[in-house]
Scaffold this active site. Structure first.
Site, PDB file in Angstrom:
ATOM      1  N   HIS A  20      49.885  -8.485  39.952  1.00 33.42           N
ATOM      2  CA  HIS A  20      50.671  -8.245  41.437  1.00 33.42           C
ATOM      3  C   HIS A  20      52.046  -8.132  41.145  1.00 33.42           C
ATOM      4  O   HIS A  20      52.946  -7.499  41.311  1.00 33.42           O
ATOM      5  CB  HIS A  20      50.878 -10.106  41.566  1.00 33.42           C
ATOM      6  CG  HIS A  20      50.976 -10.479  43.191  1.00 33.42           C
ATOM      7  ND1 HIS A  20      50.502  -9.685  43.985  1.00 33.42           N
ATOM      8  CD2 HIS A  20      52.514 -10.193  43.559  1.00 33.42           C
ATOM      9  CE1 HIS A  20      51.058  -9.486  45.236  1.00 33.42           C
ATOM     10  NE2 HIS A  20      52.905 -10.560  44.702  1.00 33.42           N
ATOM     11  N   GLU A  21      52.321 -10.184  40.367  1.00 35.18           N
ATOM     12  CA  GLU A  21      53.612  -9.493  39.276  1.00 35.18           C
ATOM     13  C   GLU A  21      54.008  -8.430  38.420  1.00 35.18           C
ATOM     14  O   GLU A  21      55.475  -7.919  38.562  1.00 35.18           O
ATOM     15  CB  GLU A  21      54.010 -10.405  38.315  1.00 35.18           C
ATOM     16  CG  GLU A  21      53.503 -11.750  38.838  1.00 35.18           C
ATOM     17  CD  GLU A  21      54.338 -11.894  40.573  1.00 35.18           C
ATOM     18  OE1 GLU A  21      54.924 -12.084  40.544  1.00 35.18           O
ATOM     19  OE2 GLU A  21      53.459 -12.828  41.505  1.00 35.18           O
TER      20      GLU A  21
ATOM     21  N   MET B 270      56.664 -15.450  39.779  1.00 36.35           N
ATOM     22  CA  MET B 270      57.861 -15.257  39.601  1.00 36.35           C
ATOM     23  C   MET B 270      58.144 -13.885  39.641  1.00 36.35           C
ATOM     24  O   MET B 270      58.297 -14.201  38.051  1.00 36.35           O
ATOM     25  CB  MET B 270      58.495 -16.313  40.538  1.00 36.35           C
ATOM     26  CG  MET B 270      60.335 -14.735  41.346  1.00 36.35           C
ATOM     27  SD  MET B 270      60.142 -14.606  42.838  1.00 36.35           S
ATOM     28  CE  MET B 270      61.341 -13.765  42.566  1.00 36.35           C
TER      29      MET B 270
END
Length: 977
Positions: free
Chosen positions: A393-394, A359
């Site tokens: 991605h993060e 996340m």
């Protein structure tokens, strides 16, 4: 957030008016609506409130005596009142929060872990109102002296109106304050609350994660706010557009550490840590953690980079790989966005219990341990790739998603699709020898085609008024938002050029407020032309007009090329053509503006466009000696079909000189052929013939594509008489590949050096063993037996462990399974535990599989984050299919209540357990399951139930129409000994 059984992140809806040269990409990403948001659906209010009712210790020395909240619900029938809607009214705008939280890391007398808190939020009134709505879920409030659940005060010269009523509205998750007067426009106010919540193990909001280190159980207090769980941690305006600054204080034992988004300096005394204010940010990006962790750190260009994990994991060097790769990836994105990293530090932390993969909390990114920690003695090549891509991605979100944020969740695809695309670019920068950018075709394009070819699919962008409830928001975290978003953006980048694509982003990221300015087609066209790409677009078309067709309507086209006449046409591709009547209408009539890159007999040609249903392309007419191949490198988001003569020529090229066709397109030909056959465009036997050349193929991507598609045949026929001939055929096809890797690895004592070759070595062993090749089974059983005799010394290479464990456990009995289980329970490294967890589902003993299913309900055996994926592993085993289905149906109410913490959980669970369904009886059971649980519901799996019914219906038809021809083909192709 990160994706798979793990999840990825969110990126912003954007459109800003800026210099023409910078605008090209942003337009394509922006989805503009011309109408106001409709009224939200009214709901029936219900009594309720938090189930946590412990005695409250008020943090910070408050003199307010704690009381359990007693909600007062003023209406008992459905209404159109603001508190019965799911969206916040546009009357208030938060400025900053001051929040103090005290998580208890030990259970209280009632056996509950709790946290207490006090907070105030300063907000401005932007429209006159006598009502305050602020999100709150599963929190109990201390009443103030006037008997209300909050205290309101004015920060200006005009006194604040008094509170008339205050209550909790559990259905819409609001704390409601009715006032005796109106708030004044332009004035600022402060709302104070004191509350208590449960530090539960539900993986959402402020929750607890538990692990054991050196025999001692330890608790981590951590967070997961996305998409709508910040309201479980403290009362807040919990919508992405409601950005504010946060001042956080955490109370914690002196032996623990804590952190939040921006850790610039701390003042620690006794057990209180206060943090400097954060950037202006959305609530879902906030994170705070209290743990007994260690960390390693480095500095790059004045950015402090830290990797946090369990002490032993840090001591064993498991954070080194992530630490070493974070700096280069950050540097790549700074160049890509043409903007410096916006924070002074980048903290990344590995959590034992985390339902997503990762996340993108701003400055404190949270990960599953398997997504961040790397151990060269335990981690496979694929584990390393996953870590690199998820970190990329993060980190991509630190700009696109966090600095620039979506206004509402209906355009989630921009956030997640963009990060899912550029993760390949960032990982390629970190590991340039992997050639990883090609893998987007297998990992995203082909993956999402299977979902987007269903009549129950949905567009990338939804209407804002259609996404209101938390479960509707969670349902958007699917393959469409992530993988189709990535695929469509990759196509856009390809026909614009990567330079133009990133130029638009580089200007966009200097803004951290919500961007909601409409860019018209004229501005877009000027922008595209000014960057030198105008000539590459069709006459009269803009980026906006092209991309609307890919964003605002679901599905994708199949482009059919007739090489005898030069005619090409497009049609909405549906896996089951009979479902065409149930497809919702589209403003674009399911026509796309399609960029076509192609080659003629190995020579690359100039790109062309298909603008309408049908077009004539004389240049695509070829002689009998030549062949056409379209969608080079699968840069476009569509499938390609040909006339039969061209298919035959392509099959001939594959059989005599397959290197003439690019490796990505060899994978594409196989995947397109099998899916075109399922949709009745070509014969199934033609699709099967694309696999015949594999005896001479050594590249990973075509093999993986073939195995993925043949897996469907196994799902349809592994309970039928066809299974034996299928096994014999695939065993014959894989034999040269198995021997090839045996030779180049010195009889399996080494691993290949190439990234893709390491993957294909795993394929060779997996297929050879699963099809009964004696040499392979002897090899895997021998390795596993050797490990059982000396459990301290595992002779199996990490790359091969998942496959070898599965093969040996499948061939063995209770002893092999029990040894695997014991090793799973003793594993201290999550990556190794995951390998064993999947392999334990491979046993052929039903009683062991039933026992394993029961273990998924016991969090001391299978962590909650892993429960649903474990059930899917069992369902993937033909022996476990019916067991898992019966188990899920019987325990659905419990599973739905206890394991609903993640966006992907229910979708993957339902689709995974039902993917083998292909009989009328199974379809009837599935529909009954849907009806029986209509009241309990399916949450984020609601769409998955409809998709499973549609897929099962299509499977039934396909089996009936193809069983005889498939059986005859395999029987003919199996070599006779």
């Amino acid at each position: 957030m990160g994706g798979g059984f793990y999840i990825s992140k969110f990126v912003g809806v954007v459109g800003i008016v800026f210099g023409a040269g910078a605008v090209a990409t942003i337009i394509a990403l922006a989805v503009v609506y011309s109408q106001e948001v409709a009224n939200n659906e009214a709901v029936s209010p219900t009594n309720g409130g938090s189930t946590v009712k412990p005695p409250v210790t008020t943090p910070g020395g408050s003199t307010v005596k704690p009381q359990v909240t007693t909600p007062v619900i003023p209406t008992t029938v459905p209404s159109n009142e603001p508190w019965d809607k799911y969206r916040l009214p546009d009357t208030l705008k938060p400025d900053h929060y001051n929040l103090t939280l005290w998580p208890r890391l030990t259970a209280n007398a009632q056996g509950l872990y709790i946290f207490t808190g006090k907070s105030y939020v300063v907000f401005q009134c932007v429209k006159e109102t006598d009502l305050i709505l602020i999100h709150s879920n599963k929190l109990n409030y201390t009443k103030w002296a006037d008997g209300h659940l909050a205290k309101l005060s004015a920060l200006g010269s005009t006194p604040a109106p008094t509170i008339k009523k205050s209550w909790l509205q559990p259905t819409t998750q609001f704390l409601v304050l009715e006032l005796n007067g109106k708030l004044a426009v332009g004035e600022s106010y402060q709302l104070d609350t004191v509350f208590v919540g449960e530090l539960a193990d539900d993986l959402g909001g402020f929750y607890r994660s538990v692990y054991t280190e050196e025999g001692v159980e330890k608790v981590v207090a951590t967070t997961q706010m996305q998409p709508t769980d910040a309201r479980k941690a403290f009362p807040c305006f919990d919508e992405p557009a409601m950005k504010a600054v946060f001042h956080i204080t955490l109370l914690h034992p002196p032996t623990t550490k804590c952190g939040i988004m921006i850790l610039i300096k701390t003042s620690s005394y006794f057990w209180r840590t206060s943090f400097d204010e954060t950037k202006k940010m959305s609530t879902y990006l906030l994170a705070f953690i209290v743990s007994d962790y260690d960390y390693i750190n480095s500095t790059r260009d004045n950015v402090l980079i830290r990797i946090y994990a369990r002490k032993k994991a840090i001591a064993d060097g498991q954070g080194e790989y992530a630490l070493n790769k974070t700096g280069p990836i950050l540097k790549f994105f700074e160049k890509y966005y043409n903007a410096t990293y916006p924070l002074p530090k980048s903290d990344q932390i590995a959590l034992p219990d985390f339902n997503a993969g990762a996340m993108e909390n701003w400055g404190l990114i949270t990960y599953r341990e398997t997504a961040l920690l790397y151990d060269p003695n335990m981690s496979s090549n694929s584990n390393k790739e996953r870590i690199a891509t998820i970190i990329a991605h993060e980190l991509a979100h630190m700009w696109f998603g966090n600095l620039v944020t979506l206004r509402w969740w209906n355009d989630l695809w921009l956030n997640e699709g963009f990060a899912s695309y550029v993760e390949y670019l960032g990982a390629n920068e970190a590991e340039p020898d992997w050639n990883i950018k090609d893998l987007i075709v297998l990992g995203d394009v082909h993956r999402v085609f299977a979902v987007d070819a269903l009549a129950s699919s949905h567009p990338l962008s939804s209407k804002e008024e259609d996404i209101q409830k938390p479960e509707q928001i969670s349902e958007l975290f699917d393959a469409i938002s992530y993988s189709k978003g990535a695929s469509v953006l990759r196509m856009l980048s390809d026909f614009l050029s990567e330079e133009v694509f990133s130029t638009g982003l580089s200007v966009c990221t200097v803004y951290y407020h919500i961007i909601n300015i409409i860019l018209n087609n004229t501005v877009l066209q000027v922008a595209v032309n000014s960057t030198g790409t105008g000539a590459s677009l069709p006459t009269g078309q803009t980026v906006h007009s092209i991309m609307n067709r890919w964003v605002l309507q679901m599905g994708f086209p199949v482009v059919t090329i007739n090489t005898a006449t030069g005619q090409i046409n497009q049609q909405h591709f549906l896996l089951d053509p009979a479902t065409a009547g149930s497809v919702p209408p589209s403003d674009f009539n399911y026509e796309w503006i399609v960029p076509i890159r192609w080659m003629n007999t190995g020579v690359v040609q100039q790109q062309t466009w298909l603008l309408d249903k049908t077009a004539n392309k004389p240049e695509m007419t070829v002689t009998e000696e030549d062949w056409i191949l379209a969608n080079l490198n699968v840069s476009g988001y569509y499938r390609v079909n040909y006339d039969n003569a061209n298919w035959e020529r392509l099959l001939n090229v594959l059989s005599i000189h397959h290197e003439s066709i690019p490796v990505i397109n060899r994978a594409q030909l196989v995947d397109d052929a099998f899916n075109l056959a399922r949709a009745k465009y070509i014969d199934t036997t033609l699709a099967l013939r694309t696999t015949k050349y594999l005896r001479t193929e050594r590249e990973y991507m075509p093999w993986e594509s073939a195995l993925d598609n043949l897996d469907f045949f196994y799902l349809m026929f592994d309970r039928s008489e066809i299974f034996g001939d299928m096994q014999a055929y695939l065993k014959y096809q894989v034999e040269p590949l198995f021997k090839h890797f045996g030779n180049i690895t010195r009889n399996w004592t080494d691993v290949p050096t190439g990234h893709m070759d390491q993957y294909n070595q795993v394929n060779a062993i997996r297929v050879a063993c699963s099809t009964g090749m004696e040499e392979c089974q002897t090899l895997t059983k021998g390795w596993y037996s050797q490990w059982m005799k000396d459990s301290a010394n595992n002779p199996i290479h990490p790359n091969l462990r998942t496959t070898v464990y599965c093969s040996a456990i499948a061939a063995g009995g209770a002893a092999e399974w029990q040894f695997g289980w014991d090793q799973f329970m003793a594993a201290t490294i999550a990556i190794e535990a995951d390998k064993l967890r999947s392999a334990l589902a491979c046993t052929k003993q039903p009683w062991l599989l039933n026992k394993y299913l029961e273990y998924t309900l016991d969090a001391t055996k299978i962590r909650k984050q892993d429960a649903t994926s474990t059930i899917v592993y069992i369902a993937s085993n033909v022996v476990g299919q019916s067991l898992a289905w019966d188990f899920m149906r019987d325990r659905w109410s419990y599973i739905f209540t206890q394991y609903g913490g993640g966006s992907f959980s229910f979708s993957n669970l339902i689709n995974g357990v039902t993917k083998r369904f292909s009989t009328e009886f199974e379809l009837k059971q599935l529909k009954q399951f849907q009806a029986d649980n209509s009241e309990v519901g399916f949450g984020s799996g609601t769409l998955a139930v409809s998709q499973s019914i549609e897929r099962t219906t299509a499977n039934i038809k396909w089996v009936a129409e193809n069983k005889d021809s498939v059986q005859a083909w395999f029987n003919t192709e199996v070599p006779k000994e």
